[in-house]
Design a protein around this motif. Structure first.
Motif, PDB file in Angstrom:
ATOM      1  N   TYR A 103       7.039   2.145   8.231  1.00  0.00           N
ATOM      2  CA  TYR A 103       5.871   1.747   7.439  1.00  0.00           C
ATOM      3  C   TYR A 103       5.539   2.804   6.407  1.00  0.00           C
ATOM      4  O   TYR A 103       5.126   2.500   5.294  1.00  0.00           O
ATOM      5  N   TYR A 104       5.745   4.046   6.810  1.00  0.00           N
ATOM      6  CA  TYR A 104       5.437   5.164   5.901  1.00  0.00           C
ATOM      7  C   TYR A 104       6.326   5.113   4.673  1.00  0.00           C
ATOM      8  O   TYR A 104       5.896   5.354   3.548  1.00  0.00           O
ATOM      9  N   SER A 129       4.962   2.623   2.535  1.00  0.00           N
ATOM     10  CA  SER A 129       3.729   3.167   1.963  1.00  0.00           C
ATOM     11  C   SER A 129       2.803   2.101   1.409  1.00  0.00           C
ATOM     12  O   SER A 129       2.308   2.201   0.292  1.00  0.00           O
ATOM     13  N   ASP A 130       2.607   1.030   2.192  1.00  0.00           N
ATOM     14  CA  ASP A 130       1.590   0.041   1.829  1.00  0.00           C
ATOM     15  C   ASP A 130       0.307   0.473   2.527  1.00  0.00           C
ATOM     16  O   ASP A 130       0.027   0.079   3.653  1.00  0.00           O
ATOM     17  N   HIS A 131      -0.461   1.337   1.817  1.00  0.00           N
ATOM     18  CA  HIS A 131      -1.614   1.955   2.469  1.00  0.00           C
ATOM     19  C   HIS A 131      -2.648   0.920   2.895  1.00  0.00           C
ATOM     20  O   HIS A 131      -3.280   1.048   3.924  1.00  0.00           O
ATOM     21  N   LEU A 176      -1.757  -0.790   6.202  1.00  0.00           N
ATOM     22  CA  LEU A 176      -2.001   0.066   7.362  1.00  0.00           C
ATOM     23  C   LEU A 176      -3.492   0.192   7.638  1.00  0.00           C
ATOM     24  O   LEU A 176      -3.943   0.121   8.782  1.00  0.00           O
ATOM     25  N   GLN A 232      -3.705   7.179  -1.002  1.00  0.00           N
ATOM     26  CA  GLN A 232      -3.367   8.108   0.081  1.00  0.00           C
ATOM     27  C   GLN A 232      -4.589   8.898   0.557  1.00  0.00           C
ATOM     28  O   GLN A 232      -4.823   9.040   1.742  1.00  0.00           O
TER      29      GLN A 232
END
Lengths: 443, 401
Positions: free
Chosen positions: B315-316, B319-321, B324, B384
């Motif tokens: 998932y990181y 990087s679909d913040h 998450l 982020q």
């Protein structure tokens, strides 16, 4: 040969040798030190000889016995006792190395103690097995040294002994007593308000707090002068099946014990309580096919049968086939029963695959689906994330934990009872559920 | 049973190897040592015997010191014979040598190669035809058995020159660019290049030769070449004993270990013996088993954390913040519902107040958290820094330190 085998040397010997080497090197520069060193050398040599004579003068100077039970209880602390006797006329410093079963993988257990002449001492320690099966103890190694402490003599005493590790009968006894004496509250077993009680009268007994006021027998109260209540019989002779999934998902260990062994321990506890409550207990195990069925019964020997049956369970951790389970239950278990299904679902999709079969089982029986919280994942949730990647890890962990709750909801929506429990708490939660279902008269 | 099989296999291999070694034709040792006690082809046992005949039973003695030590420390009077593959002398040695020869002594240096100060001081150079040949046993053997011969002509003063056939192994090098004024040429090879010469203008005699092998067993015992060697020997005066200096080939032969000092002192000797004896005892007794062998059983491992970390990393990478953050809000809502029994449909004033009351957190911090949660719920892009902020706020809410 035996002499060489049993002859060991202590660190004191090496310290003395080191000191002598140092003195002789000094003696190179200062001549009189060399003379001192020589004297010390011969003295040490004499000590070595005397020490050896002291230790080897007596043939069997030490007596050792190891005491432990024939059976050990899996996942619990089991006591072992070693009794040592010193028959030398002098006090001894002892090091005791018991040869433990290899399954424990303990290599550094040493007991150090001193024992006066003619003295007897006991060493008590516990071992916690995490696997069922035969555990082999070796001999007890005792290393004896005198006050001089230069030489050690090894005695290999005691007997090699095989101990069978059974499913946790210690837990079984513990919960049995509590269930009978109605003290389960102390261990988190809650008292359930009884709805829809069986009305078969059993006896009149003293009122204790928590009893239903409506059951107060006023006539009896008047005669005795304190509150009395009617007690009604529980429904008896209901079947309780512990169905154990031996598939891949049950391999995961928590605190050294696999989920399968937690399930087995818990099955034993619940079977015992069911038998004590007058119900019939049975066991079904399955993985890619149904491996064994022990029909429910309330005969006297049933508990022993269950114990032996659970003891010899082996598994290849294959993928479990619920259709086979359904067919077997349909054919072999004809009476409506309480089915406690021990399994594990890690995700909603894993449940969705098996849900149709669970629903079919539920039509005929009272199905309780028991699965586990992943305490390792919960640890991640309760940790502070330091960087972005850890935040992601934590988010995923939270999602997994959340999904377990969704699984519970999904099952409940389909009329299936669930227990979502930490592995440690499994037995208590299962007992709770059993008592609850029983008192609600749902079977 | 299994172990036994391996042992038998091992023994069989060892037996086979020993057998093979015995069967193998024995290789002659062609190393040139020029040592007085060596009977190998290029040792010098026969030379020493020959000397006994030539010098009226006076044995040729050996020394293992530098010329400097012999001349300046031992003040020898004997004549000096140096035989080596290569001689490299430092200025001290050269000075000592010249001083010795000037004092009336006779010295002969026979070496395949010369180096160091000697070349410059006396004024000559040396050419080696094939240096590797000297160390290749098979090539040496082939050269000796073959016809690769070269003649060496020897001419002393007014005598008639004599011719000796030598294998090319022995005449591998010759003197080149010799300052004619300084030297008398005594012997030349087939190509007329000098292989033996005398340094002029000294009180004694200093001979240089490029044929050390002429002094070895092989050539001393050879019918045609023995005479060449005895001719060389005859250059030394018969009345003084001859000293064979083996230092330049073999070095010092005395015990060279550092233990020489330790063992010479009784106190240190004690220390040393106690130390080594203790070490032996240590190795023997400390390696003894104290209990039976416990085989290694790898316990089952709980891989949950690894699994979660791997998923997290995937998932990181994406990087679909926002996605998450939505997951985290879901969990939070479930937590609030489960723990505080609050509905999580609307996040209004009442909800905030209720949550603050039930959780014991300040209304202010609850509102900050709710701001973030509302944004996530509204589907706004999350960056982020905001994700880290949410983590911080949630930690405060859950009480994670």
């Amino acid at each position: 040969m035996n002499f060489i085998r049993s002859f060991y040397i202590t660190n004191r010997f090496f310290y003395a040798a080191g000191a002598l080497v140092f003195l002789f090197i000094i003696g190179f520069a200062v001549p009189f030190v060399e003379i001192i060193a020589l004297v010390i050398f011969y003295l040490s040599l004499a000590c070595l000889v005397i020490d050896t004579l002291l230790l080897y003068r007596i043939k069997e100077g030490i007596n050792v016995e190891r005491l432990c039970t024939e059976k050990f209880s899996n996942g619990d602390e089991n006591p072992v006792r070693i009794i040592l006797e010193n028959r030398y006329p002098i006090a001894l410093a002892l090091q005791v190395v018991d040869e433990l079963p290899e399954q424990l993988q303990i290599r550094d257990q040493v007991f150090r103690l001193s024992l006066e002449s003619g003295g007897v001492k006991e060493i008590d320690y516990n071992i916690r097995p995490t696997k069922r099966g035969a555990y082999a103890f070796g001999v007890v190694n005792v290393f004896a040294a005198t006050v001089l402490g230069i030489v050690r003599r090894r005695y290999q005493l005691g007997e090699a002994k095989d101990v069978a590790v059974y499913p946790s009968f210690i837990q079984m006894r513990k919960y049995e007593l509590l269930a009978i004496s109605n003290q389960l509250q102390a261990f988190g077993v809650k008292k359930i308000r009884r709805i829809g009680n069986n009305m078969e009268f059993e006896q009149i007994k003293n009122y204790v707090s928590g009893d239903d006021y409506r059951k107060v027998n006023w006539k009896a109260t008047a005669r005795r002068g304190h509150l009395m209540v009617n007690q009604y019989q529980d429904e008896r002779s209901q079947q309780v099946y512990s169905v154990i999934d031996k598939g891949r998902v049950m391999q995961m260990p928590f605190e050294g014990l696999s989920l399968l062994d937690y399930a087995i321990n818990s099955s034993l506890v619940i079977s015992n309580i069911a038998l004590k409550k007058g119900d019939k207990a049975g066991i079904v195990t399955f993985q890619q096919k149904v491996n064994s069925i022990l029909p429910a019964s309330s005969r006297n020997m049933q508990l022993n049968l269950i114990l032996e049956h659970l003891y010899k369970q082996k598994t290849g951790y294959k993928e479990s086939d619920y259709s086979k389970l359904y067919i077997a239950l349909k054919r072999k278990v004809t009476q409506r029963s309480l089915v406690l299904l021990y399994t594990n679902f890690e995700s909603l999709s894993a449940l969705k695959r098996q849900l149709p079969f669970l629903k079919r089982i539920k039509q005929q029986h009272l199905l309780v689906c028991i699965f586990f919280q992943n305490t390792e994942v919960e640890k991640v949730i309760h940790r502070k994330a330091e960087d972005l990647e850890e935040v992601y890890t934590k988010g995923i962990a939270e999602q997994l934990a959340f999904e377990k709750k969704l699984i519970v909801k999904e099952l409940q929506a389909n009329g299936i009872h669930t227990i979502l429990t930490q592995p440690k708490e499994l037995s208590v939660n299962t007992i709770n559920k059993y008592l609850e279902l029983k008192s609600r008269g749902l079977i | 049973m299994k172990d036994k099989k391996y042992i038998i296999f091992l023994v069989a291999i060892i037996v086979l190897y020993v057998f093979y070694e015995l069967q193998k034709p024995k290789q002659l040792n062609w190393t040139s040592t020029y040592h007085a006690n060596h009977s190998i082809p290029f040792g010098a046992l026969a030379t020493h015997d020959l000397m006994k005949d030539l010098f009226d039973d006076q044995a040729l003695t050996s020394a293992y010191k530098t010329v400097y030590e012999l001349v300046n420390e031992d003040s020898i009077q004997d004549n000096l014979l140096i035989i080596a593959d290569g001689v490299g002398m430092d200025p001290n040695d050269v000075n000592a040598l010249l001083k010795y020869v000037n004092g009336g002594g006779t010295a002969m240096i026979s070496a395949r190669n010369f180096g160091g100060d000697l070349l410059d001081t006396l004024g000559f150079a040396i050419t080696v035809k094939d240096e590797t040949l000297a160390y290749d046993f098979e090539a040496i053997q082939a050269a000796l058995t073959g016809e690769a011969l070269e003649t060496v002509s020897l001419k002393f003063g007014d005598e008639e020159s004599r011719v000796y056939p030598f294998s090319t192994i022995a005449t591998m090098s010759y003197f080149s660019s010799v300052e004619e004024d300084n030297f008398d040429i005594l012997a030349v090879n087939e190509a007329d290049q000098p292989v033996l010469m005398e340094y002029k203008g000294m009180k004694g005699n200093l001979y240089l030769s490029t044929m050390p092998l002429a002094f070895t067993n092989y050539f001393v015992l050879g019918e045609e070449t023995a005479e060449f060697t005895s001719s060389l020997m005859s250059l030394f005066p018969k009345d003084t004993p001859l000293l064979h200096n083996e230092y330049y080939q073999l070095g010092r032969l005395e015990a060279q270990t550092p233990l020489r000092v330790v063992l010479s002192n009784p106190s240190l000797k004690w220390a040393f013996f106690i130390l080594s004896f203790t070490l032996l005892i240590f190795i023997f007794f400390e390696s003894k088993r104290r209990q039976r062998i416990i085989p290694l059983i790898t316990p089952l491992k709980n891989m949950s954390i690894e699994f979660v970390e791997t998923l997290g990393r995937l998932y990181y990478r994406q990087s679909d913040h926002r996605k998450l953050a939505a997951k985290r809000v879901n969990y939070w809502k479930d937590f609030v519902r489960g723990h505080y029994n609050l509905r999580t449909d609307y996040f209004d004033e009442r909800f905030a107040q209720g949550l603050a009351n039930k959780s014991g957190q300040s209304l202010k911090s609850i509102n900050v958290l709710l701001e973030f949660i509302k944004r996530v719920e509204a589907g706004v892009a999350i960056n982020q820094a905001e994700l880290m902020q949410i983590e911080k706020q949630l930690n405060a809410f859950y009480g994670i330190k």
